[in-house]
Design an enzyme around this catalytic site. Structure first.
Site, PDB file in Angstrom:
ATOM      1  N   ASN A  53      -5.994 -11.190  -9.011  1.00  0.00           N
ATOM      2  CA  ASN A  53      -7.240 -11.963  -8.538  1.00  0.00           C
ATOM      3  C   ASN A  53      -7.162 -13.506  -8.775  1.00  0.00           C
ATOM      4  O   ASN A  53      -7.866 -14.206  -8.135  1.00  0.00           O
ATOM      5  CB  ASN A  53      -8.470 -11.612  -9.042  1.00  0.00           C
ATOM      6  CG  ASN A  53      -8.389  -9.757  -7.793  1.00  0.00           C
ATOM      7  OD1 ASN A  53      -7.524  -9.677  -7.015  1.00  0.00           O
ATOM      8  ND2 ASN A  53      -9.590  -9.544  -8.002  1.00  0.00           N
ATOM      9  N   ARG A  88      -5.304  -7.197   1.666  1.00  0.00           N
ATOM     10  CA  ARG A  88      -6.795  -8.307   2.641  1.00  0.00           C
ATOM     11  C   ARG A  88      -6.359  -9.576   1.949  1.00  0.00           C
ATOM     12  O   ARG A  88      -6.636 -10.791   2.914  1.00  0.00           O
ATOM     13  CB  ARG A  88      -7.778  -7.794   2.193  1.00  0.00           C
ATOM     14  CG  ARG A  88      -8.217  -6.131   2.614  1.00  0.00           C
ATOM     15  CD  ARG A  88      -9.202  -5.991   2.643  1.00  0.00           C
ATOM     16  NE  ARG A  88     -10.053  -6.291   3.604  1.00  0.00           N
ATOM     17  CZ  ARG A  88     -10.805  -7.634   3.115  1.00  0.00           C
ATOM     18  NH1 ARG A  88     -10.294  -8.620   2.286  1.00  0.00           N
ATOM     19  NH2 ARG A  88     -11.110  -8.276   4.332  1.00  0.00           N
ATOM     20  N   CYS A 107     -11.229  -2.017   4.951  1.00  0.00           N
ATOM     21  CA  CYS A 107     -10.707  -1.662   3.897  1.00  0.00           C
ATOM     22  C   CYS A 107     -12.047  -0.283   3.204  1.00  0.00           C
ATOM     23  O   CYS A 107     -13.163  -0.020   3.576  1.00  0.00           O
ATOM     24  CB  CYS A 107     -10.538  -2.120   2.553  1.00  0.00           C
ATOM     25  SG  CYS A 107     -12.248  -2.777   1.499  1.00  0.00           S
ATOM     26  N   PRO A 149     -15.714  -8.988   6.300  1.00  0.00           N
ATOM     27  CA  PRO A 149     -15.383  -9.495   7.154  1.00  0.00           C
ATOM     28  C   PRO A 149     -15.196 -10.805   6.517  1.00  0.00           C
ATOM     29  O   PRO A 149     -15.014 -10.800   5.319  1.00  0.00           O
ATOM     30  CB  PRO A 149     -17.149  -9.872   7.529  1.00  0.00           C
ATOM     31  CG  PRO A 149     -17.967  -9.409   6.196  1.00  0.00           C
ATOM     32  CD  PRO A 149     -17.346  -8.399   5.843  1.00  0.00           C
ATOM     33  N   LEU A 158     -17.162 -16.095   6.559  1.00  0.00           N
ATOM     34  CA  LEU A 158     -17.537 -17.284   5.873  1.00  0.00           C
ATOM     35  C   LEU A 158     -16.443 -18.254   5.927  1.00  0.00           C
ATOM     36  O   LEU A 158     -16.595 -19.435   5.715  1.00  0.00           O
ATOM     37  CB  LEU A 158     -18.293 -17.139   4.350  1.00  0.00           C
ATOM     38  CG  LEU A 158     -19.401 -15.864   4.231  1.00  0.00           C
ATOM     39  CD1 LEU A 158     -19.731 -15.174   2.772  1.00  0.00           C
ATOM     40  CD2 LEU A 158     -20.500 -16.723   4.888  1.00  0.00           C
ATOM     41  N   ILE A 172     -23.089  -5.403  -4.249  1.00  0.00           N
ATOM     42  CA  ILE A 172     -21.792  -7.001  -3.657  1.00  0.00           C
ATOM     43  C   ILE A 172     -21.019  -5.595  -2.195  1.00  0.00           C
ATOM     44  O   ILE A 172     -21.209  -6.612  -1.219  1.00  0.00           O
ATOM     45  CB  ILE A 172     -20.848  -6.761  -4.563  1.00  0.00           C
ATOM     46  CG1 ILE A 172     -20.585  -7.312  -6.517  1.00  0.00           C
ATOM     47  CG2 ILE A 172     -19.717  -7.821  -3.426  1.00  0.00           C
ATOM     48  CD1 ILE A 172     -21.277  -9.103  -5.948  1.00  0.00           C
ATOM     49  N   ARG A 176      -1.362  -1.156  -6.929  1.00  0.00           N
ATOM     50  CA  ARG A 176      -1.775  -2.474  -5.946  1.00  0.00           C
ATOM     51  C   ARG A 176      -2.182  -3.274  -7.511  1.00  0.00           C
ATOM     52  O   ARG A 176      -1.883  -4.463  -7.460  1.00  0.00           O
ATOM     53  CB  ARG A 176      -2.792  -2.039  -5.344  1.00  0.00           C
ATOM     54  CG  ARG A 176      -2.703  -1.684  -4.165  1.00  0.00           C
ATOM     55  CD  ARG A 176      -3.734  -1.439  -2.739  1.00  0.00           C
ATOM     56  NE  ARG A 176      -3.437  -3.143  -2.584  1.00  0.00           N
ATOM     57  CZ  ARG A 176      -4.483  -3.283  -2.302  1.00  0.00           C
ATOM     58  NH1 ARG A 176      -5.327  -2.126  -1.093  1.00  0.00           N
ATOM     59  NH2 ARG A 176      -4.580  -4.509  -1.145  1.00  0.00           N
TER      60      ARG A 176
HETATM   61  C1  EPZ Z   1     -12.637 -10.877  -4.475  1.00  0.00           C
HETATM   62  O1  EPZ Z   1     -12.348  -9.974  -2.775  1.00  0.00           O
HETATM   63  C2  EPZ Z   1     -11.190  -9.912  -5.161  1.00  0.00           C
HETATM   64  N1  EPZ Z   1      -9.863 -10.016  -4.693  1.00  0.00           N
HETATM   65  C3  EPZ Z   1     -11.899  -8.850  -5.106  1.00  0.00           C
HETATM   66  O2  EPZ Z   1     -11.694  -7.964  -5.437  1.00  0.00           O
HETATM   67  C4  EPZ Z   1     -13.983  -8.506  -5.759  1.00  0.00           C
HETATM   68  O3  EPZ Z   1     -14.574  -7.020  -5.641  1.00  0.00           O
HETATM   69  C5  EPZ Z   1     -14.594  -9.376  -5.003  1.00  0.00           C
HETATM   70  O4  EPZ Z   1     -13.702 -10.849  -5.083  1.00  0.00           O
HETATM   71  C6  EPZ Z   1     -16.340  -9.689  -5.429  1.00  0.00           C
HETATM   72  O5  EPZ Z   1     -16.106  -9.727  -6.533  1.00  0.00           O
HETATM   73  C7  EPZ Z   1      -9.853 -10.757  -5.000  1.00  0.00           C
HETATM   74  O6  EPZ Z   1      -9.731 -11.643  -5.667  1.00  0.00           O
HETATM   75  C8  EPZ Z   1      -7.718 -10.660  -4.275  1.00  0.00           C
HETATM   76  P1  EPZ Z   1     -16.253 -11.794  -1.415  1.00  0.00           P
HETATM   77  P2  EPZ Z   1     -13.068 -11.211  -1.383  1.00  0.00           P
HETATM   78  O7  EPZ Z   1     -15.315 -12.477  -0.860  1.00  0.00           O
HETATM   79  O8  EPZ Z   1     -12.872 -12.513  -2.172  1.00  0.00           O
HETATM   80  C9  EPZ Z   1     -19.205 -10.631   1.803  1.00  0.00           C
HETATM   81  C10 EPZ Z   1     -10.086  -5.710  -6.455  1.00  0.00           C
HETATM   82  O9  EPZ Z   1     -10.587  -4.923  -6.574  1.00  0.00           O
HETATM   83  N2  EPZ Z   1     -18.426 -11.500   2.508  1.00  0.00           N
HETATM   84  O10 EPZ Z   1     -16.472 -12.559  -3.166  1.00  0.00           O
HETATM   85  O11 EPZ Z   1     -13.158 -10.624  -0.544  1.00  0.00           O
HETATM   86  C11 EPZ Z   1     -18.074  -9.548   1.544  1.00  0.00           C
HETATM   87  O12 EPZ Z   1     -18.611  -8.133   2.488  1.00  0.00           O
HETATM   88  C12 EPZ Z   1     -10.970  -5.954  -5.362  1.00  0.00           C
HETATM   89  O13 EPZ Z   1      -9.708  -6.904  -7.366  1.00  0.00           O
HETATM   90  C13 EPZ Z   1     -18.705 -11.887   3.453  1.00  0.00           C
HETATM   91  O14 EPZ Z   1     -19.726 -11.219   4.536  1.00  0.00           O
HETATM   92  O15 EPZ Z   1     -15.024 -10.920  -2.232  1.00  0.00           O
HETATM   93  C14 EPZ Z   1     -18.909  -8.810  -0.017  1.00  0.00           C
HETATM   94  O16 EPZ Z   1     -20.283  -7.909   0.742  1.00  0.00           O
HETATM   95  C15 EPZ Z   1     -11.692  -5.807  -4.502  1.00  0.00           C
HETATM   96  N3  EPZ Z   1     -18.199 -13.007   4.663  1.00  0.00           N
HETATM   97  C16 EPZ Z   1     -19.167 -10.095  -0.609  1.00  0.00           C
HETATM   98  O17 EPZ Z   1     -19.331 -11.339   0.752  1.00  0.00           O
HETATM   99  C17 EPZ Z   1     -17.081 -13.585   3.577  1.00  0.00           C
HETATM  100  O18 EPZ Z   1     -16.689 -14.196   5.147  1.00  0.00           O
HETATM  101  C18 EPZ Z   1     -18.277 -10.976  -1.833  1.00  0.00           C
HETATM  102  O19 EPZ Z   1     -17.245 -10.696  -1.031  1.00  0.00           O
HETATM  103  C19 EPZ Z   1     -17.006 -12.631   2.874  1.00  0.00           C
HETATM  104  C20 EPZ Z   1     -17.007 -12.133   2.583  1.00  0.00           C
END
Ligand code: EPZ
Length: 433
Positions: free
Chosen positions: A23, A98, A122, A128, A131, A339, A409
Site C-alpha cells: 500500500n 481498485r 469490492c 466510492p 472524495l 471503516i 494480491r
Molecule cells: C486503502 O484503501 C488501502 N488500500 C486499504 O487496504 C485500506 O483498508 C484502506 O486504505 C483503509 O486503511 C491501498 O492503500 C491500496 P480509504 P482506500 O479511502 O484508499 C470511504 C488492503 O487490504 N471513502 O481510506 O480505498 C471508504 O468507503 C486494502 O491492503 C469514501 O467514502 O481506503 C471507506 O469507508 C483493503 N469516498 C473509508 O472512506 C472516497 O472517495 C476509508 O477508505 C474514498 C473513500
C-alpha cells in the site's frame, strides 16, 4: 485454481523477513507518471497487485522493467512515463485492482486529461471515489462519468486550493497530494490520512523535486512546481504483512523474529496483544528494525476489544487476522469494524472451523478459547484469506484454504515464509501469480 493445505498445531519458531509495503508501492508507482525521467522503485513486494499496477502504467505509455531482487520476494521497477495519445486506464485492469484510481491525479497534473475506469465496489464494501473526484473538480478538473469511465480534463494546470477532506481517506489523500505537486500555486490539504504509506509517498515526491510541508501530519502544504525529475526510492516495510505474522504467532503460539519491519507502524496491534498476553522485544539488526514475538503454548491469551479506525489507531487491514487470534483468547472480544461496511466475510468461515462468534451489524462478538478443527474454507478477500491461513495453523487436522488468488494480491511468498518457521503448509494446484 491454487489452494493452501495446512496441517495445524505446530508452534512457529525462527525468523521471517517482511517485504515492502503493497500500500506504499501502489501510490509510489502511480506517482511516477509525474515525470518523464526514470524512477527506480525497490523493495516492491512481488505480488499480483504490483504487476497489475505496472500493466496499468504501461497501458498509459510508461516504459517499465521489473527485476526480482535477491530474496525472490521483492521487485525493483524502473519506470519512465512517456505517456500516449489515449491516456486510458482500461476496465479489465482497473476492475482487478481498485488502487488504479490513483493514476487519475498524476495524469491530470501532468497531461491535463485522463480516462480511468470507475473501480466499482469490492468484497469489503462500496468503495466510492467521490472524495477523489470532488477535490479534483475543486482544482479545476472537468469530470464526466460515461459508460463506467471517469473522463477528466483540465484547461492548463490544476489550481491550488485550501481543502478539508470531509472524511479521512488514504486513497483520496494520495491522489490529491500527487496531483497538487504540479498544480498552480500552494495547495493546503486538511484532515488528511496519516498512514505511514502516505509519508512514504510524500518522501518519494520530495526526492522527485516536489515541495511538501507537514509530512506525517494531517495537514499537508504542497507548493506546485513546473516539473519533477527521476530518482531512486525503496518503499517502507509492509506493516500489515508484519502484523499478519504477529497474529499468526499470537494465535498458533511460538517464538519468531520478524526482520526488516518497522515496529513503530504496529503500535496499536502490539499494545492490544501485549495486554492479551503476547511478549514483544524490539531490536535493530543487520536488516534494520526487528520485532520478536513470543507466546508460549501454555500462555493463555486474554480477550481484548478492538475498533478499527484510521492510523495510528487499530488498522482495518488487521481486523480479520486479529479476530482469528481472539478465537483463542479466554473471554469475550467485541470487534468493531469502523471503516468498511462489509469486512466480516471471514467470520462465517472461521465459524466453520469451530470459532464461537456472532455478527451484529458492524460488530463481531467472539467468545473463546474455541478449539478449531480443520476443514475446507474459502477466501473472499485479501485479509480474510490471511485470517483463514492463521486459523489453519491453529486448527487440529487439515485445513484447505481455497481461492488463494486473493492472498497472492498482497502477500509475497506467504507459505514459503511460514514454512521457514516450521508451519506445515503447502501450495497445491496451478501456477504461481
Ligand atoms: C486503502 O484503501 C488501502 N488500500 C486499504 O487496504 C485500506 O483498508 C484502506 O486504505 C483503509 O486503511 C491501498 O492503500 C491500496 P480509504 P482506500 O479511502 O484508499 C470511504 C488492503 O487490504 N471513502 O481510506 O480505498 C471508504 O468507503 C486494502 O491492503 C469514501 O467514502 O481506503 C471507506 O469507508 C483493503 N469516498 C473509508 O472512506 C472516497 O472517495 C476509508 O477508505 C474514498 C473513500
Amino acid at each position: 485454481m491454487d489452494r493452501l493445505v495446512i496441517q495445524g498445531g505446530t508452534p512457529l519458531k525462527g525468523r521471517i523477513r517482511v517485504s515492502g509495503a503493497k500500500n506504499a508501492a501502489l501510490p509510489c508507482l502511480a506517482a511516477t507518471l509525474l515525470t518523464d525521467s526514470e524512477v527506480r522503485l525497490s523493495n516492491l513486494p512481488a505480488v499480483a497487485d504490483i504487476r497489475t499496477m505496472v500493466k496499468v502504467l504501461q497501458s498509459l505509455g510508461t516504459e517499465a522493467s521489473l527485476e526480482t531482487e535477491a530474496s525472490g520476494f521483492e521487485l525493483t521497477a524502473s519506470l519512465k512515463a512517456l505517456g500516449n495519445e489515449e491516456l486510458k486506464a482500461p476496465y479489465d485492469l482497473v476492475k482487478t485492482m481498485r488502487a488504479s484510481i490513483l493514476v487519475l491525479g498524476p495524469l491530470l497534473a501532468r497531461w491535463g486529461r485522463a480516462i480511468v475506469s470507475l473501480p466499482g465496489g469490492c468484497a469489503i464494501g462500496a468503495r466510492p471515489v467521490n472524495l477523489h473526484l470532488e477535490a479534483l473538480e475543486r482544482m479545476g478538473a472537468q469530470i464526466e462519468i460515461t459508460h463506467g469511465y471517469i473522463e477528466a480534463s483540465v484547461k492548463g494546470k490544476l489550481q491550488a486550493m485550501d481543502h478539508t477532506f470531509e472524511k479521512v481517506s488514504v486513497g483520496a489523500t494520495e491522489n490529491i497530494l500527487t496531483a497538487a505537486c504540479l498544480a498552480e500555486g500552494t495547495t493546503i490539504l486538511r484532515n488528511c490520512a496519516i498512514e505511514p504509506e502516505i509519508g512514504d509517498l510524500a518522501r518519494l515526491l520530495v526526492k522527485m523535486g516536489a515541495q511538501i510541508e507537514g509530512i506525517g501530519s494531517s495537514t499537508l502544504t504542497i507548493t506546485g512546481v513546473a516539473q519533477l525529475h527521476g530518482c531512486s526510492h525503496a518503499v517502507i516495510p509492509d506493516r500489515i504483512e508484519a502484523g499478519t505474522y504477529v497474529c499468526a504467532v499470537a494465535a498458533a503460539c511460538g517464538d519468531v523474529v520478524i526482520d526488516a519491519c518497522e515496529p513503530d507502524h504496529l503500535r496499536a496491534l502490539m499494545d492490544l496483544l501485549e495486554r492479551s498476553g503476547v511478549e514483544f522485544t524490539e531490536a535493530t539488526g543487520p536488516e534494520g528494525r526487528q520485532l520478536r514475538v513470543k507466546r508460549d503454548c501454555g500462555q493463555k491469551l486474554r480477550s481484548k476489544d478492538a475498533t478499527t479506525v484510521p492510523h495510528p489507531g487499530f488498522p482495518t487491514d488487521l481486523q480479520a487476522q486479529f479476530m482469528t487470534v481472539m478465537t483463542q483468547a479466554a473471554g469475550i472480544s467485541v470487534i468493531n469494524e469502523g471503516i468498511f461496511e462489509n469486512r466480516f466475510q471471514h467470520a462465517m468461515e472461521l465459524e466453520r472451523l469451530g470459532a464461537n462468534l456472532r455478527i451484529d451489524d458492524h460488530k463481531a462478538i467472539v467468545a473463546g478459547p474455541s478449539p478449531l478443527s480443520g476443514c475446507t474454507v474459502m477466501a473472499t478477500d485479501l485479509r480474510a484469506s490471511a485470517a483463514l491461513v492463521i486459523a489453519g495453523l491453529v486448527a487440529s487436522g487439515e485445513t484447505v484454504v481455497d481461492r488463494i488468488y486473493h492472498l497472492d494480491r498482497g502477500y509475497a511468498g506467504l507459505e514459503t515464509k511460514l514454512q521457514g518457521v516450521g508451519a506445515r503448509i503447502e501450495r497445491v494446484g496451478g501456477g504461481r501469480v
